[in-house]
Design an enzyme around this catalytic site. Structure first.
Site, PDB file in Angstrom:
ATOM      1  N   ASN A  36      -1.748   9.210   4.552  1.00  0.00           N
ATOM      2  CA  ASN A  36      -1.585   8.751   5.944  1.00  0.00           C
ATOM      3  C   ASN A  36      -1.003   9.862   6.817  1.00  0.00           C
ATOM      4  OD1 ASN A  36      -2.265   5.761   6.395  1.00  0.00           O
ATOM      5  ND2 ASN A  36      -1.253   5.777   4.402  1.00  0.00           N
ATOM      6  N   ILE A  52      14.322   1.558   0.941  1.00  0.00           N
ATOM      7  CA  ILE A  52      14.901   0.524   1.798  1.00  0.00           C
ATOM      8  C   ILE A  52      15.910   1.214   2.695  1.00  0.00           C
ATOM      9  CG2 ILE A  52      16.360  -1.536   1.834  1.00  0.00           C
ATOM     10  CD1 ILE A  52      14.960  -2.354  -0.802  1.00  0.00           C
ATOM     11  N   HIS A  59       2.182  -0.857   6.285  1.00  0.00           N
ATOM     12  CA  HIS A  59       2.403  -1.693   5.097  1.00  0.00           C
ATOM     13  C   HIS A  59       1.064  -2.292   4.668  1.00  0.00           C
ATOM     14  CE1 HIS A  59       4.634  -4.129   2.258  1.00  0.00           C
ATOM     15  NE2 HIS A  59       3.882  -5.145   2.626  1.00  0.00           N
ATOM     16  N   GLU A  88      -6.250   2.220   6.508  1.00  0.00           N
ATOM     17  CA  GLU A  88      -4.945   2.777   6.902  1.00  0.00           C
ATOM     18  C   GLU A  88      -5.143   4.060   7.698  1.00  0.00           C
ATOM     19  OE1 GLU A  88      -2.075   3.185   3.776  1.00  0.00           O
ATOM     20  OE2 GLU A  88      -2.484   1.207   2.965  1.00  0.00           O
TER      21      GLU A  88
HETATM   22  C1  GAR Z   1       0.102   3.403   1.655  1.00  0.00           C
HETATM   23  O1  GAR Z   1      -0.832   2.564   1.054  1.00  0.00           O
HETATM   24  C2  GAR Z   1       1.086   2.607   2.488  1.00  0.00           C
HETATM   25  O2  GAR Z   1       0.490   1.494   3.070  1.00  0.00           O
HETATM   26  C3  GAR Z   1       2.095   2.217   1.458  1.00  0.00           C
HETATM   27  O3  GAR Z   1       2.237   3.352   0.655  1.00  0.00           O
HETATM   28  C4  GAR Z   1       0.994   4.033   0.597  1.00  0.00           C
HETATM   29  C5  GAR Z   1       1.238   5.503   0.861  1.00  0.00           C
HETATM   30  O4  GAR Z   1       0.069   6.235   0.718  1.00  0.00           O
HETATM   31  N1  GAR Z   1       3.343   1.827   2.049  1.00  0.00           N
HETATM   32  C6  GAR Z   1       4.098   0.824   1.608  1.00  0.00           C
HETATM   33  O5  GAR Z   1       3.811   0.171   0.641  1.00  0.00           O
HETATM   34  C7  GAR Z   1       5.352   0.571   2.425  1.00  0.00           C
HETATM   35  N2  GAR Z   1       5.943  -0.677   2.079  1.00  0.00           N
HETATM   36  P1  GAR Z   1      -0.013   7.726   1.231  1.00  0.00           P
HETATM   37  O6  GAR Z   1       1.203   8.463   0.666  1.00  0.00           O
HETATM   38  O7  GAR Z   1      -1.283   8.261   0.638  1.00  0.00           O
HETATM   39  O8  GAR Z   1      -0.024   7.715   2.722  1.00  0.00           O
END
Ligand code: GAR
Length: 230
Positions: A30, A108, A125, A190
């Protein structure tokens, strides 16, 4: 600088771009989607830094590859959550960000941290919030027999995964899906909705008032805007 000099400055020199600090804990896909949207000029801002609580986070190298400044604030170096959050806050604030973006930042947060970035911190999320706050969202959606799942960008408040929603993307759940296939489908969305939300914020169209998200000064629905409307 004297008033005369100010008037002679080019428009691009008169105003600094909004500054974004992105926090990650993992692969940083992301973060990459946002950084690449900034690099392409789709988002008129500057990614001032990418900060991870995990030294081994793969996203750190991806940020370096894009010539973005990186920092590690390792939560294991601190005796408690409060001390870690204070150190992290100090590190973030060195960059004077207009927006703090949590992009897979798996910690958290203490109330003091959240309050410090009130109205200028976004999170993504992987669920259709308010459904499935917390972990294992994909498996929980499957276990519940849901026909739809998705992802939400929201402002961060003291309630875990509970601040006002900004934008949601919905994906179908197919027969034969498992948590991995569903996660991949969600991840693709995302990378679309997070740059959109960041763009809205830095261009001044998105704000938080009370416990509501406002878009062009109009209160958004509790679910946030659906991606299909963009
Ligand atoms: C993503 O899927 C995001 O939605 C999730 O962590 C992943 C990170 O992916 N976030 C959560 O679960 C927050 N509660 P990335 O490091 O490839 O962006």
């Amino acid at each position: 600088m004297s008033p005369a000099q100010t008037n002679n400055a080019l428009p691009s020199e008169q105003q600094e771009k909004p500054r974004i600090v992105i926090l990650i804990s993992g692969s940083g896909s992301n973060m990459v989607a946002i950084a690449d949207a900034v690099a392409k000029g789709d988002i008129d801002a500057e990614v001032a830094a990418v900060i991870s609580n995990k030294p081994e986070a793969a996203g750190i190298q991806k940020a370096k590859d894009r010539d973005i400044e990186t920092q590690i604030v390792n939560h294991k170096d601190f005796a408690n959550r409060e001390d870690f959050d204070m150190a992290l806050m100090q590190q973030i604030d060195e960059y004077q960000p207009d927006l703090v973006v949590l992009a897979g930042f798996m910690r958290i947060l203490t109330p003091a941290f959240v309050i410090n970035y009130h109205g200028r911190m976004l999170n993504i999320h992987p669920s259709l919030l308010p459904k499935y706050q917390g972990l294992d969202t994909h498996q929980r959606a499957l276990d519940a027999g849901d026909e739809q799942h998705g992802v939400t960008v929201h402002f961060v408040t003291e309630e875990l995964d509970g601040g006002p929603n900004v934008i949601q993307a919905i994906v179908p759940i197919y027969d034969g899906d498992d948590a991995t296939s569903l996660q991949q489908r969600v991840h693709t969305q995302e990378h679309i909705i997070y740059p959109i939300a960041v763009k809205w914020f830095v261009s001044g169209r998105l704000s938080m008032k009370g416990n509501s998200a406002l878009f062009d000064n109009t209160e958004l629905p509790a679910s946030g805007l659906p991606l299909t409307n963009q």
